[in-house]
Design an enzyme around this catalytic site. Structure first.
Site, PDB file in Angstrom:
ATOM      1  CE  LYS A 116      -2.233  -1.043   3.831  1.00  0.00           C
ATOM      2  NZ  LYS A 116      -1.608  -2.330   4.237  1.00  0.00           N
ATOM      3  NE  ARG A 119      -4.250  -1.307  10.320  1.00  0.00           N
ATOM      4  CZ  ARG A 119      -3.257  -0.804   9.594  1.00  0.00           C
ATOM      5  NH1 ARG A 119      -3.398   0.324   8.968  1.00  0.00           N
ATOM      6  NH2 ARG A 119      -2.129  -1.470   9.514  1.00  0.00           N
ATOM      7  NE  ARG A 163       7.530  -3.315   6.189  1.00  0.00           N
ATOM      8  CZ  ARG A 163       6.308  -2.836   6.068  1.00  0.00           C
ATOM      9  NH1 ARG A 163       5.749  -2.717   4.872  1.00  0.00           N
ATOM     10  NH2 ARG A 163       5.626  -2.494   7.140  1.00  0.00           N
ATOM     11  NE  ARG A 186       6.426  -0.357  10.478  1.00  0.00           N
ATOM     12  CZ  ARG A 186       5.314  -0.415   9.757  1.00  0.00           C
ATOM     13  NH1 ARG A 186       5.282   0.120   8.556  1.00  0.00           N
ATOM     14  NH2 ARG A 186       4.248  -1.008  10.227  1.00  0.00           N
ATOM     15  NE  ARG A 216       2.145  -4.857  11.483  1.00  0.00           N
ATOM     16  CZ  ARG A 216       3.235  -4.734  10.720  1.00  0.00           C
ATOM     17  NH1 ARG A 216       4.363  -5.279  11.089  1.00  0.00           N
ATOM     18  NH2 ARG A 216       3.178  -4.056   9.606  1.00  0.00           N
TER      19      ARG A 216
HETATM   20  P1  ADP Z   1       1.062  -1.999   7.973  1.00  0.00           P
HETATM   21  O1  ADP Z   1       2.429  -2.259   7.440  1.00  0.00           O
HETATM   22  O2  ADP Z   1       0.587  -3.014   8.963  1.00  0.00           O
HETATM   23  O3  ADP Z   1       0.072  -1.675   6.899  1.00  0.00           O
HETATM   24  P2  ADP Z   1       0.845   0.692   9.045  1.00  0.00           P
HETATM   25  O4  ADP Z   1       2.076   1.476   8.898  1.00  0.00           O
HETATM   26  O5  ADP Z   1      -0.314   1.001   8.176  1.00  0.00           O
HETATM   27  O6  ADP Z   1       1.284  -0.813   8.952  1.00  0.00           O
HETATM   28  O7  ADP Z   1       0.322   0.779  10.564  1.00  0.00           O
HETATM   29  C1  ADP Z   1       1.157   0.489  11.659  1.00  0.00           C
HETATM   30  C2  ADP Z   1       0.354   0.427  12.944  1.00  0.00           C
HETATM   31  O8  ADP Z   1      -0.307   1.695  13.183  1.00  0.00           O
HETATM   32  C3  ADP Z   1      -0.778  -0.590  12.966  1.00  0.00           C
HETATM   33  O9  ADP Z   1      -0.346  -1.892  13.281  1.00  0.00           O
HETATM   34  C4  ADP Z   1      -1.687   0.016  14.049  1.00  0.00           C
HETATM   35  O10 ADP Z   1      -1.184  -0.209  15.341  1.00  0.00           O
HETATM   36  C5  ADP Z   1      -1.592   1.493  13.771  1.00  0.00           C
HETATM   37  N1  ADP Z   1      -2.630   1.968  12.814  1.00  0.00           N
HETATM   38  C6  ADP Z   1      -2.411   2.491  11.580  1.00  0.00           C
HETATM   39  N2  ADP Z   1      -3.576   2.808  10.979  1.00  0.00           N
HETATM   40  C7  ADP Z   1      -4.557   2.490  11.847  1.00  0.00           C
HETATM   41  C8  ADP Z   1      -5.991   2.558  11.823  1.00  0.00           C
HETATM   42  N3  ADP Z   1      -6.652   3.034  10.749  1.00  0.00           N
HETATM   43  N4  ADP Z   1      -6.677   2.133  12.899  1.00  0.00           N
HETATM   44  C9  ADP Z   1      -6.052   1.653  13.976  1.00  0.00           C
HETATM   45  N5  ADP Z   1      -4.711   1.536  14.083  1.00  0.00           N
HETATM   46  C10 ADP Z   1      -3.953   1.951  13.035  1.00  0.00           C
END
Ligand code: ADP
Ligand code: ZN
Length: 210
Positions: free
Chosen positions: A13, A88, A124, A152, A163
Site C-alpha cells: 500500500k 481498518r 523489509r 520497524r 498483525r
Molecule cells: P502496515 O504495514 O501493517 O500496513 P501501518 O504502517 O499502516 O502498517 O500501521 C502500523 C500500525 O499503526 C498498525 O499496526 C496500528 O497499530 C496502527 N494503525 C495504523 N492505521 C490504523 C488505523 N486506521 N486504525 C487503527 N490503528 C492503526
C-alpha cells in the site's frame, strides 16, 4: 479522486500509494506514517499509541477517525487523496462515509497471500525520514532521501504474525463492505511493483472514465 488502498500489512500500500500520489497529484495519507511520526516526536498522541503500535494492535477507532477527519479537511485534499491504512475496521469505514459525502471513488484491494506478506515484512527496511520501504539488502542510506533505514519494531516476526491475525479479523471484512457498495477493485498484488502499479492504474482509469 478519492482512493482507499486496502490489503494486508506488507501488501504494498505504501509503495503504490506514493506512485499514485505522484501521478494523480493528490496527497497520500498514511495513518501508520502519521502515528509513527507522532511517536518519534514524542507528542501526546505518540505517547498514547506507542505501545499499541509496537504490539501490532489497532489504535482506538475514535482516535484515528478524528485524525483522518482533520487531515482530509485540509486544503491539499480538496481534489482528493489516497488513504493508506485507513479505514481498518468496519466502524472506521462507517465513520468515513459519515464524514465524507459521496464516500470514496474506489477501493483498491491489493491481494497478496499471507505467506508472502510474512516474508516481505520480516525482511523489509523502512526509512526513518521519508517512510519509504525496501526489501532487506545492503542498501543504506535511503536512496530517496538519504535518511537512515531501520527495521520497524512491529516488523519483527512474532508481531508480524499477530498483525496478520488482526488484519484477518478486523480489516478483511472491508473487502465485502466495499464490494457490496460497488467500490471494490481487486488487484493481484504479487510480482514486481511496476507490474502491480500498472494493474492499479488500469482500475483507477476505468473509474475515472465512468
Ligand atoms: P502496515 O504495514 O501493517 O500496513 P501501518 O504502517 O499502516 O502498517 O500501521 C502500523 C500500525 O499503526 C498498525 O499496526 C496500528 O497499530 C496502527 N494503525 C495504523 N492505521 C490504523 C488505523 N486506521 N486504525 C487503527 N490503528 C492503526
Ligand atoms: Zn527516505
Amino acid at each position: 479522486m478519492r482512493i482507499v488502498l486496502l490489503g494486508p500489512p506488507g501488501s504494498g500500500k505504501g509503495t503504490q500509494g506514493v506512485r499514485l500520489s505522484e501521478i494523480y497529484k493528490i496527497p497520500q495519507i498514511s495513518t501508520g506514517d502519521m502515528l509513527r511520526k507522532a511517536v518519534a516526536d514524542e507528542t501526546a498522541l505518540g505517547k498514547k499509541v506507542q505501545e499499541i503500535i509496537q504490539g501490532g494492535m489497532l489504535v482506538p477507532d475514535d482516535l484515528i477517525v478524528s485524525i483522518i477527519e482533520e487531515r482530509i479537511s485540509q486544503e491539499d485534499c480538496s481534489e482528493g487523496f489516497i488513504l493508506d491504512g485507513f479505514p481498518r475496521t468496519v466502524d472506521q469505514a462507517d465513520a468515513l462515509e459519515r464524514v465524507l459525502p459521496g464516500s470514496v471513488d474506489v477501493t483498491v484491494y491489493l491481494n497478496v497471500p499471507a505467506e508472502e506478506v510474512i516474508d516481505r515484512l520480516s525482511g523489509r527496511l523502512t526509512c526513518r525520514e521519508c517512510g519509504a520501504v525496501f526489501p532487506k539488502r545492503d542498501i543504506s542510506p535511503c536512496p530517496v532521501c538519504a535518511g537512515a533505514l531501520y527495521q520497524r519494531e512491529d516488523d519483527q516476526k512474532s508481531t508480524v504474525e499477530h498483525r496478520i491475525g488482526v488484519y484477518m479479523k478486523h480489516t478483511a471484512p472491508l473487502v465485502d463492505f466495499y464490494r457490496s457498495r460497488n467500490k471494490l477493485a481487486e488487484v493481484n498484488g504479487t510480482g514486481e511493483p511496476d507490474d502491480v502499479f500498472e494493474r492499479i492504474e488500469a482500475e483507477v482509469s476505468e473509474v475515472i472514465s465512468k
